[in-house]
Design a protein around this motif. Sequence first.
Motif, mmCIF file in Angstrom:
data_model
loop_
_atom_site.group_PDB
_atom_site.id
_atom_site.type_symbol
_atom_site.label_atom_id
_atom_site.label_comp_id
_atom_site.label_asym_id
_atom_site.label_seq_id
_atom_site.Cartn_x
_atom_site.Cartn_y
_atom_site.Cartn_z
ATOM 1 N N UNK A 122 44.932 50.167 38.575
ATOM 2 C CA UNK A 122 43.812 49.230 38.729
ATOM 3 C C UNK A 122 42.520 49.929 39.127
ATOM 4 N N UNK A 144 41.150 51.426 35.882
ATOM 5 C CA UNK A 144 40.750 50.345 34.973
ATOM 6 C C UNK A 144 39.407 49.782 35.427
ATOM 7 N N UNK A 145 39.300 49.562 36.751
ATOM 8 C CA UNK A 145 38.062 49.001 37.269
ATOM 9 C C UNK A 145 36.896 49.961 37.184
ATOM 10 N N UNK A 194 35.742 50.032 33.633
ATOM 11 C CA UNK A 194 35.058 48.791 33.273
ATOM 12 C C UNK A 194 33.657 48.779 33.883
ATOM 13 N N UNK A 195 33.568 49.186 35.141
ATOM 14 C CA UNK A 195 32.286 49.229 35.817
ATOM 15 C C UNK A 195 31.318 50.162 35.109
#
Lengths: 273, 626
Positions: A203, A206-207, A210-211
């Motif tokens: 996570x 992934x974050x 994405x950010x």
Amino acid sequence: MRAKLNDQTDEAGVLQRLNPVSKLLAITPAMGVLMLVTDPYTPLAFVAFGALVTIVLGRLSPVDYLRVAGPLVALAASFLFVYPFVVGSSAGTSSDVFASLGPLAVRESGLRVGVATGLRILALSILSLLFVLTTETESFLRALVQNLGLPYRIGYSAIAAFRFAPKMRSDVETIRAAHTVRGTPDTDSLRDRLHRMSRYAIPLFVNAIRRAERTALAMDARAFGAYDERTHYRTYSITSADITFVVFFWTLSVGIVLTLWYLEALGTLTILR
Amino acid sequence: MSQIQTHELRFRYRGHREWKPSCVSLDIDTGEFVLLLGPSGSGKSTLARCFNGLIPHSVPGELRGTIKISGRDVTETSQADLAKQVGLVFQNPSLQFVTSTVETEIAFGLENLQVQTSEISKRIANALDTVGLSGLESRQIDTLSGGEKQRLAIACQLAMEPEILVLDEPTANLDPRGTEAIYGLLRKLSRDESRTIVLLEHQCESLIDAVDRTLVLDSDGDLFLDGTPETVFGENPRRLRREGIWIPAATRLALELRSSGAWPGSTSLPVTVDQATDTLKDVLTKQRSREPWCDSQPSDGGSQPENSTSLSDRSVVRPDGATEQEPGDGATKSPALDICGLNARYGTDEKSNPVLKDVELSVPEGSFLALVGPNGAGKSTLAKHCIGVRSLPPETVFIDGRDVTTLPSREVSQKVGYVFQNPEYQFVTDSVWDELAYGLRQLDFDADEIEHRVQQTLERFNLTGYADRNPFTLSHGEKRRLSVATMLVVGQDILIVDEPTYGQDRANADALMETLSELHEVGRTVIVLTHDMRIIAEHADTVAVLVDGEVQFHGTPSDLFEDPETLSAAHLSRPPLAELADGLSGFSGPATLDRCYEHCTGEQTKPPTSDHDATFSSALDYGEER
């Protein structure tokens, strides 16, 4: 705490108002010398000099400064304890035994090398603190773009990236809490720990990705990289204050080295050996 | 003059099969204020990115059809030119900033466009003045509130002087006060006839009167409604409901009244509260004169529509209170959660500001508590203390009368479930099935029981088809459902949910709230952290208001709504129908849709409505009275 030290208001010291590039320029020659010296006196002199300049010209509270520098002193001291055992056998066969405990012998030469190395590391860190404690990453990157010709696309991307660091840290905290709630056993065996870290990683990355993607789009949406040049609202130039500071710092650095040489305290430089 | 013109526009991201949006032809004129609605995954954001050229210039994928901005084809116009013409404000304010102070952030876009320094200063001053942030030029962005950040993001775009301003769910992360500030700003900006505004939202109750035109995408990415708010909402409520799209509260109320004959058939359906109030006053006067004693058909609670489904669910969720848990001393029932004099601060630094100051809060078993307060008031911190993930002094937090500090974390996690805002944080395995089985395995259930419970939970949450999928590959709504499901499969007595409606479309949010209500009905204790006034008005039985780390109010929702001071201290606004209720004589108490309905029809209990979509049955629209 770092934020307080970095405070760039009017009450802040001379150092905070200087162009970051000139600070870098000022400490570079001294750091070069420090990498070469082998005696303990030169680093010691630069530790005192660096710390004094940082505290006085940076208007830092000595207590805050010590809190940051303290761990560095501890790091340097650790060299003193490790080196005698590492160096003793090869370089110091001929030197006197300083102390011994069973098969372990601490020789004087080993001790000397340990002290010198530890102090050298300390001196280098103290000089970096002069820069780090009084400079915001963002100003430094802007100055690099404006004064040293760093391509702005790289410089500003780095500025954006630096905003992510604190977020990653709070992410880790939240993920740890979220997993605890799931009933993940908080046993402390190494395997469990490694497994937990690997579960956090997904996570987290992934974050982060994405950010980064969102921020990149937001930058594109504001015409980032549209032209080869950009204008600069907040300009960084080399002012007379910058030149004065660099000359002052260089002069004193040279003065320290010459004095030590005159006192015959300056040992051989490693490159000459 | 048409400013945004698309013809059969469709786009698909690289590596994706479906086209979203698919085949959108629209024409937006200069000066229009357009509201673009659509369920999650309908391609709203994608469409917004086409408007300012991020698609196709920065996002890899395939674009078909044409899109013209001010008559120029987007594919042939440079990103820089488009950035000057179209400003795009994103949902998450902190992900759109590059620098660390207010003025350098506004300058960033202008520097990219090679605007001269003197001009930049002028534009910064103007932009900050417009959004009401003058005086904050040298502030660190991180110290701004969410609402201020989003206004700054708008200022950044305004400084580039775009003709078109596109906002992609700008209020999703904001508390009601922040939202109202953004809406007030948009209302002001929309008065400028030369500026076109396109607003993407899941709902915008208090701004609907300023909207000139509403476009609605359906879940396939087709533009299926286009017109004034009055025609879109007033003439197509069923289609909107089927797509799970928000309908203004005034329209919903009028719809209900029309189906029972109370709303005059000749009057078109209202969109704003003002439009509704006048007609309703007439309705009431007429009705009062017709039947002076509006005998209230007693709401004996027998007319609840949901029972058949929820009963079967009940047995699934809980093997029932009597059989499980240790044979407790039923006589002295301690509250499910009891917080006594809790203090907390960030980190261990003694000098840092306290986050929680002497918090006293007792949550009785079986209650539905809404924990509300402005962003940063300490809601999450308080909630995290209840699950033992933050170290706390002994004798401050009690679960079922037992001190949390004396319970092992595993036992706490069996008693209290916590659904985080970001569901991804909670996933600990690689498949949906394992995700559900995980908690059960921790509790040493046998394989058959695990299989059985997981299957039931999959069905209950509509996740059966996804059992083998990796949780990270689900859509946001599905992830959210899964994270709730993982908490429920174990069967904790207390469930804490952080912002249940955050970042979700109407249908997903309603489905989740429905689930929580069902849990509450079977006796679980539910605590939600929220700013959503609808949840407070229609679901919660108790509200606690946390402001600056102190509990300022603890009582029933209706008491809260009659306390304007606390409401404003908590950055809350009144529920959408409250204004309407003010205009109706003799109305008191919380202004929920159901109560307004009862008032207007002379205390009749609202009948269950028939056009009920099974999957997204909305507890809000078709209510269960308590």
